[in-house]
Design a protein around this motif. Structure first.
Motif, PDB file in Angstrom:
ATOM      1  N   ILE A 260       4.621  -2.369   6.517  1.00  0.00           N
ATOM      2  CA  ILE A 260       5.043  -1.558   5.371  1.00  0.00           C
ATOM      3  C   ILE A 260       5.287  -0.147   5.890  1.00  0.00           C
ATOM      4  CG2 ILE A 260       4.445  -0.754   3.060  1.00  0.00           C
ATOM      5  CD1 ILE A 260       2.458  -3.173   2.966  1.00  0.00           C
TER       6      ILE A 260
ATOM      7  N   HIS B 274       6.431   2.757   4.187  1.00  0.00           N
ATOM      8  CA  HIS B 274       6.206   3.939   3.352  1.00  0.00           C
ATOM      9  C   HIS B 274       5.383   3.531   2.145  1.00  0.00           C
ATOM     10  CE1 HIS B 274       7.054   7.469   0.828  1.00  0.00           C
ATOM     11  NE2 HIS B 274       7.459   8.083   1.927  1.00  0.00           N
TER      12      HIS B 274
ATOM     13  N   ASP C 191       7.171   1.978  -0.801  1.00  0.00           N
ATOM     14  CA  ASP C 191       8.042   0.823  -0.576  1.00  0.00           C
ATOM     15  C   ASP C 191       7.701  -0.357  -1.472  1.00  0.00           C
ATOM     16  OD1 ASP C 191       9.385   2.254   1.299  1.00  0.00           O
ATOM     17  OD2 ASP C 191       8.733   1.073   3.030  1.00  0.00           O
ATOM     18  N   ASP C 192       8.756  -1.102  -1.823  1.00  0.00           N
ATOM     19  CA  ASP C 192       8.618  -2.338  -2.589  1.00  0.00           C
ATOM     20  C   ASP C 192       8.605  -3.562  -1.693  1.00  0.00           C
ATOM     21  OD1 ASP C 192       8.773  -1.084  -5.199  1.00  0.00           O
ATOM     22  OD2 ASP C 192      10.907  -0.774  -4.788  1.00  0.00           O
ATOM     23  N   VAL C 193       8.837  -3.362  -0.384  1.00  0.00           N
ATOM     24  CA  VAL C 193       8.976  -4.506   0.517  1.00  0.00           C
ATOM     25  C   VAL C 193       8.129  -4.311   1.769  1.00  0.00           C
ATOM     26  CG1 VAL C 193      11.331  -4.972  -0.267  1.00  0.00           C
ATOM     27  CG2 VAL C 193      10.972  -3.541   1.755  1.00  0.00           C
ATOM     28  N   GLY C 194       7.746  -5.427   2.358  1.00  0.00           N
ATOM     29  CA  GLY C 194       7.171  -5.448   3.693  1.00  0.00           C
ATOM     30  C   GLY C 194       8.090  -6.254   4.595  1.00  0.00           C
ATOM     31  N   ILE C 195       7.996  -6.033   5.899  1.00  0.00           N
ATOM     32  CA  ILE C 195       8.832  -6.760   6.859  1.00  0.00           C
ATOM     33  C   ILE C 195       7.966  -7.789   7.559  1.00  0.00           C
ATOM     34  CG2 ILE C 195      10.317  -6.580   8.888  1.00  0.00           C
ATOM     35  CD1 ILE C 195       9.699  -3.480   6.901  1.00  0.00           C
TER      36      ILE C 195
ATOM     37  N   LYS D  35      12.549  -9.342   4.566  1.00  0.00           N
ATOM     38  CA  LYS D  35      11.748  -8.590   3.592  1.00  0.00           C
ATOM     39  C   LYS D  35      11.055  -9.531   2.611  1.00  0.00           C
ATOM     40  CE  LYS D  35      15.546  -6.446   2.573  1.00  0.00           C
ATOM     41  NZ  LYS D  35      16.333  -6.875   3.766  1.00  0.00           N
TER      42      LYS D  35
ATOM     43  N   LYS E  41      12.670   0.916   0.577  1.00  0.00           N
ATOM     44  CA  LYS E  41      12.209   0.695   1.948  1.00  0.00           C
ATOM     45  C   LYS E  41      12.417   2.017   2.677  1.00  0.00           C
ATOM     46  CE  LYS E  41      13.159  -2.074   6.124  1.00  0.00           C
ATOM     47  NZ  LYS E  41      14.073  -3.069   6.740  1.00  0.00           N
ATOM     48  N   PHE E  42      11.558   2.371   3.584  1.00  0.00           N
ATOM     49  CA  PHE E  42      11.569   3.697   4.222  1.00  0.00           C
ATOM     50  C   PHE E  42      11.317   4.806   3.188  1.00  0.00           C
ATOM     51  CE2 PHE E  42      14.856   1.196   6.507  1.00  0.00           C
ATOM     52  CZ  PHE E  42      14.283   1.135   7.763  1.00  0.00           C
TER      53      PHE E  42
ATOM     54  N   ILE F  28      17.263   0.907  -0.903  1.00  0.00           N
ATOM     55  CA  ILE F  28      18.143   0.151  -0.017  1.00  0.00           C
ATOM     56  C   ILE F  28      19.057  -0.766  -0.820  1.00  0.00           C
ATOM     57  CG2 ILE F  28      16.577   0.219   1.955  1.00  0.00           C
ATOM     58  CD1 ILE F  28      15.817  -2.718   1.227  1.00  0.00           C
TER      59      ILE F  28
ATOM     60  N   GLU G 265      20.301   0.139   3.794  1.00  0.00           N
ATOM     61  CA  GLU G 265      19.155  -0.287   4.599  1.00  0.00           C
ATOM     62  C   GLU G 265      19.456  -0.105   6.078  1.00  0.00           C
ATOM     63  OE1 GLU G 265      16.228  -4.160   5.321  1.00  0.00           O
ATOM     64  OE2 GLU G 265      18.105  -4.412   4.205  1.00  0.00           O
TER      65      GLU G 265
END
Length: 505
Positions: free
Chosen positions: A6, A8, A11-15, A48, A62-63, A67, A366
């Motif tokens: 994650i 930031h 953020d709404d997403v993780g990678i 994501k 994201k960041f 995105i 993104e």
């Protein structure tokens, strides 16, 4: 160990750091917050996963930035990609000058640096080189094979006699070009001819082309007679014999240069990404940004191009403009490239590429937010037209497309002594200067050892950014001082590509 990264707290997403399977419970952390998410849809590595439920039409962060926009309702734990996320960019943007810049201080405590110098070559005109090479540059594509043969003959005869090698960079242009197209070719070739890595240059013309040698002479200037020779092949009874005579003179001149201590303020690095994946903005690009901050912090120069891959993140760079004049230059850079798309009837935001999408990148914003990280936090000090040479230290933005070879060539023409090339997919190519391939993940670095020079994937395996930055910085100093070579140099992979936008007769 975390299953997802994650970037930031907003953020709404993780990678995903590994393939995620329905029913898995995955863990990610940012600052003091831990996320535990049940996977409700399989998620490929580098892609994501939703950290929370999202309404249709909501911006996905994201960041810490948007995105794109959710095209449908998204559940927590669901895979987020092109099936449920689209770009939020559209139409023209009105930019306002709102300066907000503060460059991080250079990490001068790096133990690998030892001092603020490297071992390089100082040329009589003040240029600096990290290689002592002879370059053959042809004005027109009709004589590519003649120049290729000359380079091969000369390299076999002269390599090791005080020079690092003789190289030729073929291209198909210079014959029937008109207008800006011809000017672009001339400007780029003239800038390459003045590069510090080339101790000597043989410029070869055919004689009947639009890109005449006299025009090249005028662009380069008359003050470099010792290091540049010109030859019209149609004027010679035996162009190979005369070419070898000229190269012999250049080798004699070049062999007089020796490596000396050069301040890091003279170092110029290019920054480029290609074959990006979902980890590019997590590992390799931020690492390149740290190096850019170190170089500019020492008073050196970092060069960033790929203008279409600034779309959606351009305001971050605009806020870091050194002054309002530079801000206006950035605005023109962005708007003119958008107009280029419009003039050719193309969608401005038609990006990322199929390979990017397979790697986990969904939208242009993104991709751009990850791409611009290569510029670090440096203040933008100058904006250069295509093919121009850099003269202002600090972070420079250069007009050029995202295409790998075209943009690396533009970076070299601007004066980059080496290029940091981040990649999640891999590529074997190299530009006219040492091209450092930095992999975003360890799998690529292991599988393509003959392509990759440095593995940023160690950031996901316990190494800190500070540790990896020190490792990469030490590698760069060794490279600049001639103690090591990049993979593209070792394999002889050196190419150029010239930006084309015009009529050919």
């Amino acid at each position: 160990m975390s299953d997802i990264v994650i970037l930031h707290s907003k953020d709404d997403v993780g990678i995903a750091l590994r393939p995620l399977t329905v029913g898995d419970t995955v863990v990610g952390r940012i600052e003091d917050q831990e996320y535990r998410v049940e996977v409700v849809q399989d998620v490929p590595k580098g892609h994501k996963i939703a950290l929370r439920s999202l309404e249709p039409g909501s911006h996905v962060l994201k960041f810490g930035y948007s995105i794109g926009v959710a095209t449908e309702g998204i559940e927590q734990g669901q895979w987020i990609h092109s099936h449920n996320l689209k770009t939020g960019l559209s139409g023209e943007v009105e930019y306002q000058y709102t300066p907000h810049h503060q460059q991080q201080a250079a990490n001068t405590s790096l133990s690998a640096a030892g001092s603020n110098t490297f071992q390089g070559y100082i040329r009589p005109n003040g240029e600096v080189g990290i290689r002592n090479e002879i370059w053959i540059i042809n004005t027109v594509g009709c004589i590519n094979k003649t120049c290729e043969l000359l380079a091969r003959m000369a390299d076999q005869q002269f390599k090791g006699q005080g020079i690092d090698g003789v190289y030729h960079f073929p291209h198909p242009y210079g014959c029937s070009q008109l207008g800006d197209d011809l000017t672009h070719t001339q400007q780029l070739l003239a800038s390459l001819a003045q590069h510090g890595n080339a101790a000597g240059v043989l410029i070869v013309g055919l004689g009947c082309e639009n890109n005449q040698i006299d025009q090249m002479k005028a662009m380069i200037g008359e003050d470099q007679a010792d290091r540049i020779r010109y030859m019209r092949a149609q004027d010679m009874d035996d162009e190979l014999e005369q070419g070898m005579n000229y190269i012999s003179e250049l080798v004699e001149y070049a062999s007089g240069f020796q490596r000396v201590e050069v301040p890091l303020s003279s170092l110029k690095i290019g920054l480029k990404c290609g074959g990006s994946d979902g980890l590019s903005g997590v590992t390799a690009n931020p690492l390149a940004g740290r190096v850019a901050d170190t170089v500019t912090g020492y008073g050196g120069t970092a060069l960033l191009t790929e203008v279409p891959e600034m779309f959606g993140a351009e305001t971050i760079l605009m806020e870091r403009a050194a002054n309002e004049a530079v801000f206006n230059d950035i605005t023109r850079l962005i708007n003119n490239f958008k107009q280029y798309f419009i003039d050719h009837g193309q969608e401005i935001y038609e990006n990322p590429s199929p390979g990017n999408k397979e790697g986990g990148i969904t939208t242009l914003e993104e991709k751009s937010l990850g791409c611009t990280q290569k510029g670090g936090t440096a203040i933008v000090s100058d904006v250069l037209p295509y093919g121009a040479r850099s003269t202002v230290k600090g972070l420079n933005l250069i007009q050029g497309p995202g295409n790998d070879l075209v943009s690396v060539t533009a970076l070299a023409a601007a004066g980059a002594h080496l290029v940091l090339f981040t990649t999640g997919r891999g590529t074997p190519f190299g530009g006219p200067v040492p091209t450092v391939k930095i992999s975003t993940n360890s799998e690529l670095a292991t599988r393509k050892k003959h392509w990759i020079d440095f593995n940023a994937g160690h950031l996901l395996e316990g190494k800190s950014m500070d540790e990896l930055n020190e490792d990469l910085w030490g590698y760069i100093l060794n490279l600049a001082s001639g103690n090591t070579m990049t993979r593209n140099e070792s394999h002889g992979f050196r190419e150029i590509s010239i930006f084309k936008d015009g009529v050919i007769l």
